[in-house]
Design a protein around this motif. Structure first.
Motif, PDB file in Angstrom:
ATOM      1  N   GLN A 250      18.943   3.371  35.763  1.00  0.00           N
ATOM      2  CA  GLN A 250      19.758   4.638  35.696  1.00  0.00           C
ATOM      3  C   GLN A 250      20.716   4.610  34.360  1.00  0.00           C
ATOM      4  N   LYS A 251      21.033   3.504  34.096  1.00  0.00           N
ATOM      5  CA  LYS A 251      21.790   3.116  32.618  1.00  0.00           C
ATOM      6  C   LYS A 251      20.967   3.491  31.510  1.00  0.00           C
TER       7      LYS A 251
ATOM      8  N   ALA B 266      27.629   5.229  31.578  1.00  0.00           N
ATOM      9  CA  ALA B 266      27.007   5.670  32.837  1.00  0.00           C
ATOM     10  C   ALA B 266      26.904   4.394  33.958  1.00  0.00           C
ATOM     11  N   GLN B 267      26.912   4.742  34.961  1.00  0.00           N
ATOM     12  CA  GLN B 267      26.977   4.044  36.179  1.00  0.00           C
ATOM     13  C   GLN B 267      25.691   3.726  37.068  1.00  0.00           C
ATOM     14  N   GLY B 268      25.494   2.874  37.881  1.00  0.00           N
ATOM     15  CA  GLY B 268      24.258   2.886  38.440  1.00  0.00           C
ATOM     16  C   GLY B 268      23.579   1.608  38.124  1.00  0.00           C
ATOM     17  N   THR B 269      22.013   1.656  38.613  1.00  0.00           N
ATOM     18  CA  THR B 269      21.262   0.476  38.357  1.00  0.00           C
ATOM     19  C   THR B 269      21.181   0.399  36.859  1.00  0.00           C
ATOM     20  N   GLU B 270      20.289  -0.575  36.383  1.00  0.00           N
ATOM     21  CA  GLU B 270      19.933  -0.895  35.042  1.00  0.00           C
ATOM     22  C   GLU B 270      19.101   0.447  34.810  1.00  0.00           C
TER      23      GLU B 270
END
Length: 175
Positions: A122-123, A116-120
């Protein structure tokens, strides 16, 4: 009712997230009926910290979780597996060791939360989603009357579980 405790092995390539979470979920939710294990074809050597965080936040065991090779389960003296489930598409497509006793197998692939990519946040949300999909599948599996189903019926149920919500796009018939 059978007193047999079934051994279950969850496989993923890196054995750092999905298979680790599946092991922990079944270890708690299937206690007394199942012994849960996990391994990888190319283990990363460590458990993903977000997998540990999500498991701990849901009150699932994180002690003794470690990234290990599936070779540990294909040697003399290793626990005899009754079930082997692949939870990532890469592991499902790999040539697995020959498991003694011909365990039941199925592919329960879900997307890799570690990718997963993105902010913590989002992960972490990707790990929570993976946990939920795995928990639903494992709950369905643990509710099956395993000891009383014939092998063909049981295999059909195992494949159906793998086609449930969250199934990854690649389809493999079995591990």
């Amino acid at each position: 009712m059978s007193d047999h405790i079934f051994n279950v092995l969850f496989l993923c390539t890196g054995n750092s997230a999905r298979s680790i979470m599946a092991e922990s979920i079944l270890r708690r939710d299937g206690a007394g009926r199942f012994n849960a294990h996990s391994a990888g074809s190319f283990p990363k050597g460590g458990v993903n910290p977000l997998a540990v965080k999500v498991l701990a936040s849901m009150d699932y065991p994180t002690d003794d979780l470690r990234s290990k090779s599936w070779d540990e389960f294909a040697v003399p003296g290793a626990p005899h597996m009754d079930f082997v489930f692949t939870v990532c598409d890469d592991a499902a497509g790999e040539v697995c060791p020959i498991w003694p006793g011909q365990p039941m197998t199925a592919h329960w692939g879900i997307e890799d939360p570690a990718a997963a990519q993105g902010t913590e946040i989002q992960k972490e949300a990707a790990f929570v989603a993976a946990f939920r999909y795995l928990k639903n599948r494992i709950s369905t599996f643990a509710a099956l009357p395993v000891a009383s189903l014939d092998r063909l019926s049981l295999q059909t149920h195992l494949h159906e579980i793998g086609r449930g919500d969250g199934a990854s796009s690649a389809r493999h018939p079995a591990a």
